[in-house]
Design a protein around this motif. Structure first.
Motif, short mmCIF file in Angstrom:
data_model
loop_
_atom_site.label_atom_id
_atom_site.label_comp_id
_atom_site.label_asym_id
_atom_site.label_seq_id
_atom_site.Cartn_x
_atom_site.Cartn_y
_atom_site.Cartn_z
N ASP A 1 91.71 16.86 -51.33
CA ASP A 1 91.04 17.74 -52.30
C ASP A 1 91.84 19.02 -52.51
O ASP A 1 91.94 19.51 -53.65
CB ASP A 1 89.63 18.08 -51.83
N LEU A 2 92.39 19.56 -51.42
CA LEU A 2 93.24 20.75 -51.56
C LEU A 2 94.49 20.44 -52.37
O LEU A 2 94.93 21.26 -53.19
CB LEU A 2 93.62 21.29 -50.18
N ALA A 3 95.06 19.25 -52.18
CA ALA A 3 96.24 18.86 -52.96
C ALA A 3 95.87 18.70 -54.43
O ALA A 3 96.64 19.09 -55.32
CB ALA A 3 96.82 17.56 -52.40
N TYR A 4 94.70 18.13 -54.71
CA TYR A 4 94.27 17.99 -56.10
C TYR A 4 94.02 19.35 -56.73
O TYR A 4 94.35 19.58 -57.89
CB TYR A 4 93.01 17.13 -56.18
N TRP A 5 93.44 20.27 -55.97
CA TRP A 5 93.17 21.61 -56.47
C TRP A 5 94.47 22.33 -56.83
O TRP A 5 94.52 23.09 -57.79
CB TRP A 5 92.39 22.38 -55.41
N GLY A 6 95.51 22.07 -56.08
CA GLY A 6 96.79 22.72 -56.34
C GLY A 6 97.63 22.05 -57.42
O GLY A 6 98.43 22.72 -58.09
N THR A 7 97.49 20.74 -57.60
CA THR A 7 98.38 20.03 -58.53
C THR A 7 97.67 19.41 -59.73
O THR A 7 98.31 19.15 -60.73
CB THR A 7 99.11 18.89 -57.79
N PHE A 8 96.40 19.14 -59.62
CA PHE A 8 95.61 18.43 -60.64
C PHE A 8 96.20 17.07 -60.98
O PHE A 8 96.08 16.59 -62.10
CB PHE A 8 95.42 19.29 -61.90
#
Length: 143
Positions: free
Chosen positions: A35-42
């Motif tokens: 989720d943190l990776a998605y928040w940073g990269t979309f």
């Protein structure tokens, strides 16, 4: 002659219970990281990874929750709040994880920031449940 201690030790955790308990924390932690990776990269694939990790965490913690429920009714005489607190933490963790899975079922653009908050809470509850569950291990001296 050896001295006998009147100190009561907690009943140790069953090895199979320890195995199913080991699923929850790493999978929910992985969901938080993705989720943190998605928040940073979309990049939408991170949201998919998180959904699968949550599903795995729910499956593993479901078996742990079932085991804790059986232990709760099987050992009523224990007079300790630890099994009840452990079961309550697992139940709350499972419910919040299920809500997190429902949030992740939405469109990937619509899950932020709600999914991130739910993943943090679920991971912290999984950590607390694992801490309580594994604190029942004890070491025994071998003479």
């Amino acid at each position: 002659m050896g001295a006998v201690s009147g100190r009561a030790y907690p009943r140790p955790i069953h090895p199979l219970h320890a195995i199913v308990l080991a699923f929850s924390f790493p999978l929910f932690l992985g969901a938080l990281v993705s989720d943190l990776a998605y928040w940073g990269t979309f990049q939408i694939q991170w949201a998919n990874f998180s959904s699968w990790l949550i599903a795995g965490g729910l499956l593993g913690s479901g078996f742990t929750l079932l085991w804790a429920l059986v232990d709760l009714f099987r050992f009523r005489r224990a007079r300790s709040l630890r099994p009840l607190i452990y079961f309550a933490l697992l139940a709350i963790m499972w419910v919040i994880g299920f809500i997190n899975a429902l949030v992740h079922a939405k469109d990937a653009w619509a899950i932020m920031p709600e999914s991130l908050y739910l993943s943090v809470v679920t991971m912290l509850l999984a950590l607390a449940a694992a801490w309580i569950g594994y604190s029942r291990f004890r070491s025994v001296e071998v003479a």
